[in-house]
Scaffold this active site. Structure first.
Site, PDB file in Angstrom:
ATOM      1  N   ASP A  20      18.091  -8.192  -9.671  1.00  0.00           N
ATOM      2  CA  ASP A  20      18.237  -9.637  -9.465  1.00  0.00           C
ATOM      3  C   ASP A  20      17.958 -10.463 -10.713  1.00  0.00           C
ATOM      4  OD1 ASP A  20      15.482  -9.344  -9.679  1.00  0.00           O
ATOM      5  OD2 ASP A  20      15.098  -9.672  -7.550  1.00  0.00           O
TER       6      ASP A  20
ATOM      7  N   ARG B 170      17.161  -8.708 -17.472  1.00  0.00           N
ATOM      8  CA  ARG B 170      16.497  -9.953 -17.057  1.00  0.00           C
ATOM      9  C   ARG B 170      15.810 -10.644 -18.232  1.00  0.00           C
ATOM     10  NH1 ARG B 170      11.385  -7.349 -13.801  1.00  0.00           N
ATOM     11  NH2 ARG B 170      11.042  -5.620 -15.224  1.00  0.00           N
TER      12      ARG B 170
ATOM     13  N   ASP C 217      14.990   3.531 -24.556  1.00  0.00           N
ATOM     14  CA  ASP C 217      15.238   2.085 -24.472  1.00  0.00           C
ATOM     15  C   ASP C 217      13.941   1.291 -24.512  1.00  0.00           C
ATOM     16  OD1 ASP C 217      15.227   3.450 -21.779  1.00  0.00           O
ATOM     17  OD2 ASP C 217      14.937   1.397 -21.103  1.00  0.00           O
TER      18      ASP C 217
ATOM     19  N   LYS D 294      11.645 -13.355 -20.261  1.00  0.00           N
ATOM     20  CA  LYS D 294      11.792 -12.220 -19.346  1.00  0.00           C
ATOM     21  C   LYS D 294      11.607 -12.718 -17.919  1.00  0.00           C
ATOM     22  CE  LYS D 294      10.026  -7.599 -18.316  1.00  0.00           C
ATOM     23  NZ  LYS D 294       9.060  -6.553 -18.708  1.00  0.00           N
TER      24      LYS D 294
END
Length: 633
Positions: free
Chosen positions: A174, A141, A332, A162
């Site tokens: 989403d 996102r 990450d 973001k």
């Protein structure tokens, strides 16, 4: 080809006072040097594709995908960080323009089909999450708009949104972000920077009033415009290694050194004496040189690895010294530049508790305060494994046969042994760098001018033991100590009297094994050691002028305000539910100036603001200490 965009000439006035968004120099060095998603290799092909066709999906042989933000309907710019505006190089007032508001909400990009320009992108990476391999992750996102260069400082940042919509890396999500988590990231990014802790930054927070996001409940959507010198992370290498992509591991490592690290290859560390691994290393070693003892020879990629290790050691030392916890230290979420990043269930320590984690999903306490230094090293070992072939190759790293075919069966034992030795040696350097920085910061927080060999065992450790035993507030202790005079410590009676300054408002209640008298005695015992330490000849604390200087110096490193979890919860409630907009900018002003005694003015209308400040800087309400939250955002 890299695009470089700017309008007009940058004169001296513009350089010192900032420039407009249009005049801010922009580039796309990352997308010009690293391989794109082969399914959409050009901006035009991505732009003309229906959004559903872009993904989510698996992306191979690439480090990013061209992808545009989703348009936002009637976005509301809630807040802008003035410190971030300065550091990017934008002039005062630019935040009020339509161009700025459209940019930070995802409604503007510096590309069109006719003229070209810079097309947004999302990065591809993987990661180890809670110790298990998670496969492809990526910017699910987050969408980078361009790289900007501050005309005055020359610092280049990658600007990113973001919560701007789905990307090929969104998986089952989403692509949105809720106001709750966005506000938290916006404030903490700037707060850590103000404390001197390396971090990604936040420029602005935008509410998306027509975006309703389903999490544990239905929540309003938002976008944080954030920036960093690089968003590359250990997980970027992790994914390439998991796929056996030797070519792009080398390509990415070269890009990192030549384009993301200031000073390029020449800034990487040279050899250090084994008895002083925390020293400042020599630099300016030509990239082709191989240095070090036999069987541990360091080529330029080994020096790159050591550089990343050293950067992360300094950052985690700062976290520990200020009681900050990220909450989710997966690979990450671990920066190759040693930046604090990807803020989810983070927190500052309230009562000192080494086992505390702010992440209520971390049942094994993997990412607790106590474990942060160990976990960051665990992540760095994964990076060493990712780069192992390059580390172990030594002087053969540029041989054509090695580049093309990799490690031969005959050379494998030697290469593996060398890589393991370099990683082990780097571990010693990590420990030395971490301890040196932690000691430096704790020395400063205690107002000491010198470091003594016995300080860790005689002063630092007993202090932490006392704070833990009595459940005292970690950061409040240091701030309150910043006003303690030498005369307040001159006798056991005065030490016990002074001890009460560090209690919570409710005093000593419910602390197993302690009442007020024993608690005062325990603190007084430490204060006696502190008093003795202040009388060391190197401190010259008896001088009244030096005492005033000590108090001033301590207040410059011991924050009066920290955006603790309960304060952020209040901000979220007031902004989301009550429509309060001014409170957000007040909180940001405190976050970027954390060492002040007060922030509100002296006018009659500022009384309420001063009461708010006193409450936020005062004792944490008992039922709100040590709060936890989820990764949901």
């Amino acid at each position: 080809m890299a695009a470089h965009l700017t309008n007009g000439q940058l004169n001296g006035t513009a350089r010192s006072g900032g420039v407009s968004l249009a005049d801010l120099p922009k580039s796309n060095i990352l997308t010009s040097n690293l391989p794109p998603d082969p399914a959409f290799p050009t901006p035009a092909e991505s732009h003309n594709a229906p959004r559903p066709k872009l993904g989510p999906r698996m992306v191979r042989d690439a480090l990013y995908t061209f992808v545009r933000p989703e348009p936002a309907q009637e976005p509301e710019l809630l807040s802008v960080s003035p410190r971030a505006m300065q550091d990017i190089g934008l002039k005062e007032g630019e935040q009020d323009t339509e161009d700025f508001k459209n940019l930070v909400s995802g409604n503007k990009m510096f590309w069109d089909e006719k003229e070209g320009g810079i097309y947004p992108w999302a990065q591809c990476y993987g990661g180890w999450q809670f110790g298990s391999w998670a496969g492809q992750l990526g910017d699910g996102r987050a969408i980078s708009l361009f790289e900007s260069t501050n005309p005055s400082s020359g610092t280049r940042y990658e600007l990113q949104l973001k919560g701007a919509g789905r990307t090929p890396y969104s998986r089952f999500a989403d692509g949105k972000a809720v106001l709750r988590s966005s506000l938290r990231e916006y404030i903490i990014s700037e707060a850590l920077n103000a404390l001197g802790i390396p971090t990604t930054r936040a420029l602005s927070l935008t509410l998306l009033p027509y975006s309703q996001v389903v999490r544990e409940r239905l929540e309003p959507g938002a976008i944080v415009c954030r920036f960093a010198q690089s968003w590359l992370r250990i997980g970027t290498f992790d994914l390439l290694r998991s796929r056996g992509d030797r070519t792009n591991i080398r390509r990415l490592a070269t890009y990192l050194a030549e384009h993301a690290i200031p000073g390029s290859w020449s800034s990487l560390p040279g050899l250090l004496p084994s008895d002083n691994l925390a020293a400042t290393p020599p630099h300016d070693i030509p990239p082709s040189f191989v240095i070090g003892r036999p069987e541990a020879e360091q080529n330029r990629f080994a020096r790159l690895y050591r550089h990343i290790v050293r950067l992360n050691a300094l950052t985690v030392a700062k976290w520990q010294a200020y009681g900050f916890m990220n909450g989710v230290l997966n690979t990450d979420n671990t920066s190759l530049l040693g930046l604090s990043m990807d803020y989810g269930p983070f927190a500052f320590m309230d009562n000192f508790d080494p086992s505390y984690t702010p992440n209520h999903d971390d049942h094994m306490l993997r990412y607790s305060y106590r474990n942060q230094p160990t976990i960051i090293w665990w992540n760095l070992v994964r990076l060493g494994e990712d780069l192992g072939e390059l580390l172990g190759a030594g002087e053969a790293v540029d041989n054509a046969e090695f580049i093309e075919k990799g490690v031969s069966e005959d050379a494998a034992p030697e290469i593996v042994k060398r890589a393991e030795t370099i990683i082990e040696d780097s571990g010693e350097e990590y420990k030395a760098g971490f301890l040196a920085e932690y000691k430096r910061l704790m020395t400063a927080r205690l107002g000491l001018k010198s470091q003594q060999p016995t300080d860790f065992d005689d002063l630092f450790s007993p202090l932490l033991d006392t704070l833990e035993a009595l459940e005292l507030d970690f950061n409040h202790f240091f701030r309150r100590l910043s006003s303690v005079k030498l005369s307040d410590l001159s006798s056991e009676e005065k030490q016990k009297e002074t001890a009460g300054r560090f209690f919570h408002e409710e005093g000593i209640q419910g602390i197993i094994g302690h009442d007020e008298s024993s608690a005062r005695g325990l603190i007084a015992e430490w204060l006696a050691k502190y008093h003795s330490r202040l009388q060391h000849p190197a401190e010259n604390a008896e001088d009244g002028k030096n005492e005033a200087e000590r108090h001033t110096a301590m207040k410059q490193v011991n924050p009066n305000f920290l955006p603790r979890g309960w304060i952020l919860d209040e901000l979220i409630e007031r902004v989301e539910k009550k429509g309060d907009r001014d409170v957000l900018q007040r909180a940001m002003n405190m976050a970027i100036n954390p060492f002040e005694d007060s922030w509100a003015g002296e006018g009659e209308g500022e009384v309420q603001g001063r009461k708010e400040e006193e409450r936020w800087c005062g004792d944490v309400p008992r039922w709100k200490r040590g709060g936890m939250c989820s990764c949901s955002s």
